[in-house]
Every structure is written in structure tokens, then in C-alpha cells.
Design a protein around this motif. Sequence first.
Motif, PDB file in Angstrom:
ATOM      1  N   ILE A   1       1.445  16.960  -0.587  1.00  0.00           N
ATOM      2  CA  ILE A   1       1.854  15.945  -1.384  1.00  0.00           C
ATOM      3  C   ILE A   1       0.796  15.045  -1.869  1.00  0.00           C
ATOM      4  O   ILE A   1       0.305  14.919  -2.728  1.00  0.00           O
ATOM      5  N   HIS A   2      -0.012  14.591  -0.712  1.00  0.00           N
ATOM      6  CA  HIS A   2      -1.273  13.753  -0.687  1.00  0.00           C
ATOM      7  C   HIS A   2      -2.226  14.320  -1.312  1.00  0.00           C
ATOM      8  O   HIS A   2      -2.963  13.774  -2.227  1.00  0.00           O
ATOM      9  N   VAL A   3      -2.610  15.766  -0.999  1.00  0.00           N
ATOM     10  CA  VAL A   3      -3.583  16.405  -1.549  1.00  0.00           C
ATOM     11  C   VAL A   3      -3.574  16.649  -2.949  1.00  0.00           C
ATOM     12  O   VAL A   3      -4.381  16.637  -3.838  1.00  0.00           O
ATOM     13  N   GLY A   4      -2.354  17.046  -3.300  1.00  0.00           N
ATOM     14  CA  GLY A   4      -1.852  17.511  -4.730  1.00  0.00           C
ATOM     15  C   GLY A   4      -2.135  16.336  -5.525  1.00  0.00           C
ATOM     16  O   GLY A   4      -2.559  16.229  -6.524  1.00  0.00           O
ATOM     17  N   LEU A   5      -1.880  14.960  -5.137  1.00  0.00           N
ATOM     18  CA  LEU A   5      -1.840  13.847  -5.670  1.00  0.00           C
ATOM     19  C   LEU A   5      -3.566  13.357  -6.072  1.00  0.00           C
ATOM     20  O   LEU A   5      -3.933  12.782  -6.798  1.00  0.00           O
ATOM     21  N   LEU A   6      -4.340  13.644  -4.971  1.00  0.00           N
ATOM     22  CA  LEU A   6      -5.576  13.367  -4.981  1.00  0.00           C
ATOM     23  C   LEU A   6      -6.547  14.409  -5.970  1.00  0.00           C
ATOM     24  O   LEU A   6      -7.445  13.935  -6.520  1.00  0.00           O
TER      25      LEU A   6
ATOM     26  N   PHE B   1      -9.489  16.804   4.424  1.00  0.00           N
ATOM     27  CA  PHE B   1      -8.155  15.752   4.377  1.00  0.00           C
ATOM     28  C   PHE B   1      -6.770  16.264   4.405  1.00  0.00           C
ATOM     29  O   PHE B   1      -6.037  15.623   5.173  1.00  0.00           O
ATOM     30  N   TYR B   2      -6.509  17.589   4.231  1.00  0.00           N
ATOM     31  CA  TYR B   2      -5.417  18.390   4.448  1.00  0.00           C
ATOM     32  C   TYR B   2      -5.093  18.289   5.818  1.00  0.00           C
ATOM     33  O   TYR B   2      -3.931  17.932   6.288  1.00  0.00           O
TER      34      TYR B   2
ATOM     35  N   ASP C   1     -11.598  10.418   3.688  1.00  0.00           N
ATOM     36  CA  ASP C   1     -10.473   9.960   3.881  1.00  0.00           C
ATOM     37  C   ASP C   1      -9.977   9.373   2.593  1.00  0.00           C
ATOM     38  O   ASP C   1     -10.422   9.081   1.515  1.00  0.00           O
ATOM     39  N   ILE C   2      -8.673   9.155   2.753  1.00  0.00           N
ATOM     40  CA  ILE C   2      -7.927   8.989   1.250  1.00  0.00           C
ATOM     41  C   ILE C   2      -8.544   7.527   0.854  1.00  0.00           C
ATOM     42  O   ILE C   2      -8.551   7.307  -0.632  1.00  0.00           O
ATOM     43  N   LEU C   3      -8.589   6.545   1.432  1.00  0.00           N
ATOM     44  CA  LEU C   3      -8.975   5.128   0.791  1.00  0.00           C
ATOM     45  C   LEU C   3     -10.478   5.258   0.356  1.00  0.00           C
ATOM     46  O   LEU C   3     -10.625   4.724  -0.832  1.00  0.00           O
TER      47      LEU C   3
END
Length: 317
Positions: free
Chosen positions: A158-163, A101-102, A180-182
Motif C-alpha cells: 500500500i505504501h509503496v503503491g502510494l509512493l 523501502f518495501y 525512507d518515507i519521510l
Amino acid sequence: MAKKNHSLTSEFILLGFADHPELKILLFWVFFAIYLITMVGNVGLVGLICMEHHLHTPMYIFLGNLAVMDSCCSCAITPKMLENLFSEDRMISLYECMTQFYFLCLAETADCFLLAAMAYDRYVAICNPLQYHTMMSKKLCIQMTIGTFITSNLHSMIHVGLLLRLTFCRSNRIDHFFCDILPLYRLSCTDPYINELMIYIFSMPIQIFTIATVLISYICILFTVFKMKSKEGRGKALSTCASHFLSVSIFYICLLMYIRPLEEGDKDIPVAIFYTILIPLLNPFIYSLRNKEVKNALKKVMRNYNILKQTSSSMVN
């Protein structure tokens, strides 16, 4: 007590195309061929831009970086998808999932900024041609490119850290062919409210800024083109923008179709195939087939290769 009954997931199963086992051989060869052509097209375009000095202009520097990001996107998604077509377990670890994802997020974010930078470059070239070398200097071009990669990296991290703050215990089956994020939000036992909020805080402004840059640039270009008296001048100006406008249109139509509220099911898979697999395939051909400078540079390289081949053959004989 309820929390103790949950077993936390450290591995996921990518379901992907599991519903169509009869198509796995066909899908493998189709996606394998697309992957090879994508890599050859994008890496070849980067090599051509590096080799040909007259292509060391802002437009082609941005184009070369776009090709690098398209290669990155393809490498992040396609090899694992091809492996899973014949894998029995279709497993991917949590950290492999986050890595995938990153790189996808990095590539897609960078694409947004690079396409916006290319639109601005076309605006300056057509609307302010006499000031082009001042307004689009190589220094500014390098600064924009470095800024793109720094911002894209930060956005991805940021998004990977939050995941990674989420706990996954509902299921380990991802109804997709990549992480994927969703789909990950759907599996989370932790409320993903903060993650969703960060999408609106970070991702939406990026989309708004880059789309606005592209739209404003092209509106200004169209006004300038319609003011031109010569038909030849209008045709030349529009032809220089045609490839970029086509690429931008395909990219943002797919991206906007994909950005929608959380849904169950695999409705997002066809759109995801287009923007993660087909767009990286199409971009080098869109920019090459309609671009005289790229075609002439390619002919020159092929001509030099043939001369070198003939020289080496004559020396051997």
C-alpha cells in the motif's frame, strides 16, 4: 506551464554520511562488522531452531521468524549503505528505492506483530499454564505467523503503491542513508496528503494494536507474578520474560522516537541507525545469552559437530 519546467526525478542521491568523508573508512569497517555479526547471529538462530526439535514451540517459531525479518531489514539497508560510503555518485534508482523501502516496511511491520505475538505467548505461559497447549496450539501459531506476513506484505505494498503516485522534481538528494518515507515526502512535487493520511489509517492502528497487546500482556503477567507466593516461582516467571521485554522496549522506544512530524535535516539518522542496523544485531544476542534452552541447544550442536569432526578425522587416519 510551471509543471513543464520541472524535470522529473528517476534517480536519487543518498547523502547519508557525506558530511563526514574523513570517517568513511572507519564507518565502513564498523558497519561491515555489524552486518556480518547480524547475519551470522540471525541466520544461526534460525538454523538452530530448525535443527533442534525441542525448540519447535510457539515462542521459538515466533523468534525464528523475528530473526528472518531482522536479516531482511539488515540486507535491505546495510549493503547499499556500505557501497555508498565509497561511491562517487551515491545514486539509487527510483525502483531500487521503492524496493528498499518495501523490504524495510515489511520487516518493521512484521516485527511489530511478532513481538506482540511473543508477548501474548508469554502471557498464556505464565497466566494460564494449564491451558497453554490449547490456547497456543501449533495451528494457531502458524495461523498467526501467516497472518503476520500477509498483513505486513499488504501494508508495505500500500505504501509503496502510494509512493509511486508521487512525482519527485524538487531535488534528487535524499538527506538519509536509505530510502525512507519521510525524506521522500520532502522531495515530492505532488501533495503527499493522501500518503500521510494512509499512514494514520493503516500504520497507526498497527502500532496501537501491537503496543496495546504487549502492554496488556505484561500488565497481566505482572499481576500474576506478584500473586505468586514462592520467590523461586516469581524469579523463574520474570526471567522467562526478561529477554522479550528488553527487546520490545528497545524496539518501541526507537520506533516512537522516529515517528514524528516531518522535519528538515538529519535528526532522524541516529535513531534510524539504531532501529535498522543495531536492533537486528542485538536481538539474537538478547534472546540467546539469557536463554538456557537456546544455549543448551547451541552446546549440543557444537558437541555433535566436534564428535562428527573427530569421527571423520579418525576415518581418514
